[in-house]
Design a protein around this motif. Sequence first.
Motif, PDB file in Angstrom:
ATOM      1  N   CYS A 125      57.020  46.622  50.237  1.00 37.20           N
ATOM      2  CA  CYS A 125      56.683  45.209  50.062  1.00 37.20           C
ATOM      3  C   CYS A 125      57.851  44.478  49.400  1.00 37.20           C
ATOM      4  N   ARG A 126      58.384  45.104  48.371  1.00 39.69           N
ATOM      5  CA  ARG A 126      59.526  44.508  47.674  1.00 39.69           C
ATOM      6  C   ARG A 126      60.736  44.406  48.601  1.00 39.69           C
ATOM      7  N   LEU A 162      50.123  41.509  44.408  1.00 39.77           N
ATOM      8  CA  LEU A 162      48.779  42.069  44.298  1.00 39.77           C
ATOM      9  C   LEU A 162      48.787  43.477  44.871  1.00 39.77           C
ATOM     10  N   ILE A 221      47.524  49.008  49.191  1.00 37.61           N
ATOM     11  CA  ILE A 221      48.104  47.859  49.877  1.00 37.61           C
ATOM     12  C   ILE A 221      48.828  47.037  48.817  1.00 37.61           C
ATOM     13  N   CYS A 222      50.080  46.720  49.077  1.00 40.15           N
ATOM     14  CA  CYS A 222      50.796  45.824  48.183  1.00 40.15           C
ATOM     15  C   CYS A 222      51.115  44.551  48.957  1.00 40.15           C
ATOM     16  N   LEU A 223      50.857  43.429  48.338  1.00 37.28           N
ATOM     17  CA  LEU A 223      51.014  42.149  49.015  1.00 37.28           C
ATOM     18  C   LEU A 223      51.730  41.172  48.085  1.00 37.28           C
ATOM     19  N   ARG A 262      50.866  54.644  46.680  1.00 39.24           N
ATOM     20  CA  ARG A 262      51.231  53.326  46.198  1.00 39.24           C
ATOM     21  C   ARG A 262      52.725  53.098  46.099  1.00 39.24           C
ATOM     22  N   ASP A 263      53.493  54.162  45.815  1.00 38.35           N
ATOM     23  CA  ASP A 263      54.948  54.029  45.757  1.00 38.35           C
ATOM     24  C   ASP A 263      55.500  53.371  47.010  1.00 38.35           C
ATOM     25  N   PHE A 300      54.407  49.633  47.411  1.00 45.80           N
ATOM     26  CA  PHE A 300      55.144  48.733  46.514  1.00 45.80           C
ATOM     27  C   PHE A 300      56.593  48.566  46.960  1.00 45.80           C
ATOM     28  N   PHE A 338      56.270  41.121  40.632  1.00 44.94           N
ATOM     29  CA  PHE A 338      56.320  42.493  41.156  1.00 44.94           C
ATOM     30  C   PHE A 338      56.288  43.522  40.032  1.00 44.94           C
TER      31      PHE A 338
END
Lengths: 153, 153, 83, 83
Positions: free
Chosen positions: B113-114, A30, B28-30, B106-107, B110, A110
Motif C-alpha cells: 500500500c505504501r 486504515l 487489507i491496508c488502504l 499484514r506486512d 502495509f 501510515f
Amino acid sequence: MIRVQREDFDSGAELARFSQGKTSVGGICLFVGLVRDYIGHDPAAGTPVQAMTLEHYPGMTERQLEAIEAEARKRWPLEDALVIHRYGRLEPGDRIVLVAASSAHRDAAFEACRFLIDWLKTKAPFWKVEHTQEGDAWVEAREADEDAAKRWE
Amino acid sequence: MIRVQREDFDSGAELARFSQGKTSVGGICLFVGLVRDYIGHDPAAGTPVQAMTLEHYPGMTERQLEAIEAEARKRWPLEDALVIHRYGRLEPGDRIVLVAASSAHRDAAFEACRFLIDWLKTKAPFWKVEHTQEGDAWVEAREADEDAAKRWE
Amino acid sequence: MKVLYFAWLKAKTGMAEEDIAPPAGTTTVGQLIEHLKTLSPGHAAAFETLSVVRVAVNQDYGGLDTPVKAGDEVAFFPPVTGG
Amino acid sequence: MKVLYFAWLKAKTGMAEEDIAPPAGTTTVGQLIEHLKTLSPGHAAAFETLSVVRVAVNQDYGGLDTPVKAGDEVAFFPPVTGG
C-alpha cells in the motif's frame, strides 16, 4: 477512539466518519484484519480453520487500547485515531480488527496505523483459539509480532 | 485494478468489495488522500487553498498506474490491489486518491500500500494547480516524495 | 485478592477467577505464584513454564517482582495473540 | 510527430498539442527540443530550464537521448504532483 465489541463493524462507515467535515486531513491510513481459513503461511499446507474464538480481558483490554492510542497521538501529529477490536466466535472472512489514523501528511498516517496494529498485537490482552477438524488449539504468539512491536520501542 | 476518473468514489464500498467472499485475506491496508485547505506544513502559516485542479495525461496515466500495480503484485504476494485517482476540480476535504492492497499477512499489505502511493506520487502523470486568493499556482514536486519513492528502488 | 486466569491457564486451573488469601509474607507476584502452585495439580501445571505466562496487576503488565497486596486484581495469561 | 504539453508548459507554449515535422536529422528528444525552442518565445520560455521538464515518448518516460521518429507521441511536462 477505541471500541471493544462482539458485533461486527462497518469498515466503510468508519472510514467515511474519519474524514467527514475535516479539511485539514491530507491522508487516512486504515488496516483491517480478517480471519483466514488456514493456519500458517502456506494455504495448501496449512490446516483448515473452521472458526476461531477470541477471548479477552474486559477492562484491561480497553485500558491497554487507550494507552496504545494515546502513545500514537503522542508520537505523530494525528487528526484522528481509531481502534476497533472484536471478541467472541468468528468465522473465516470475518473482520477481527480495524485500526486507522489520519494526519495532514501521509507519513504520519501510515506510520501511526502500522504502530497501532503492531503494538496492539503484543500488548492488548486477546487470545485466539482456532477450531479445526483436529480439535481446538490456542494460537501461539508469533516471534515476528514481537519483532514488529520492538521496532517502535 | 486501476481507475482514473473525474467523479468521486465511495471508499467504504471499495473497501467492502476488497474483502468480500475472500477467506485467504489476512489483512487489507488502504490509504485515502484528501485535499487539504492550506499549503505547506503549518496550517496557521499556510496560504488557504480554495480549491485545486488536477490535470492528467489520459492514456499515459492509465499505463503508468497499471505498471505500478503490476510492480506491487510482483514484489508482494497480494490477494488484490486497487488504485483510484481522480482528476478535475477538487475542493478541500474531497478525496483525491485511494490505494489499497490485501494479502494473507499484514506486512505485505502495509508495504504494498505504501509502495503504491509512493510510486504513484512520482510516476503517475498528474499535476495539481492550487487556487488561492493570491491566484493560481502549480504545485511543485516535493523532494520528500522523491525520497519516499527512492526507498523502493 | 482476586486472581484471574485466561486462555489455557483458565483451562489448566479449571477456573476463570478465584479469591485468594495468600499466606502472610506474600508481597510479590513470584511469591503469589508459589502459593497458587500448591492449590491443585491443575494450578501446578498452569505455572509449570513461567516463560509462557504473563501477569497483570490491576490491569497493568507486571513481572515476578511486581508487588501485590490485599485488594489487588492479579491476572495470569499466555502471551497475547489478538489483532 | 505529435507533441503534447501539460501543466505550466501548456501555459507557456500556449497550446496543449501540436503536429511537428522536425528538420531532417532530428533523432532524439534533445534535438527535438532545440527545434521546438525556435517556434515561439513561449516555446523558448517553456524549455528554458530543462531540469524541471520531464518527457515521455509514446507514454513512457524518456530523457534527452531517447530516440524520436515520425509518428511518435512526445509529451513534455513538469515533475508530477499527483496523489
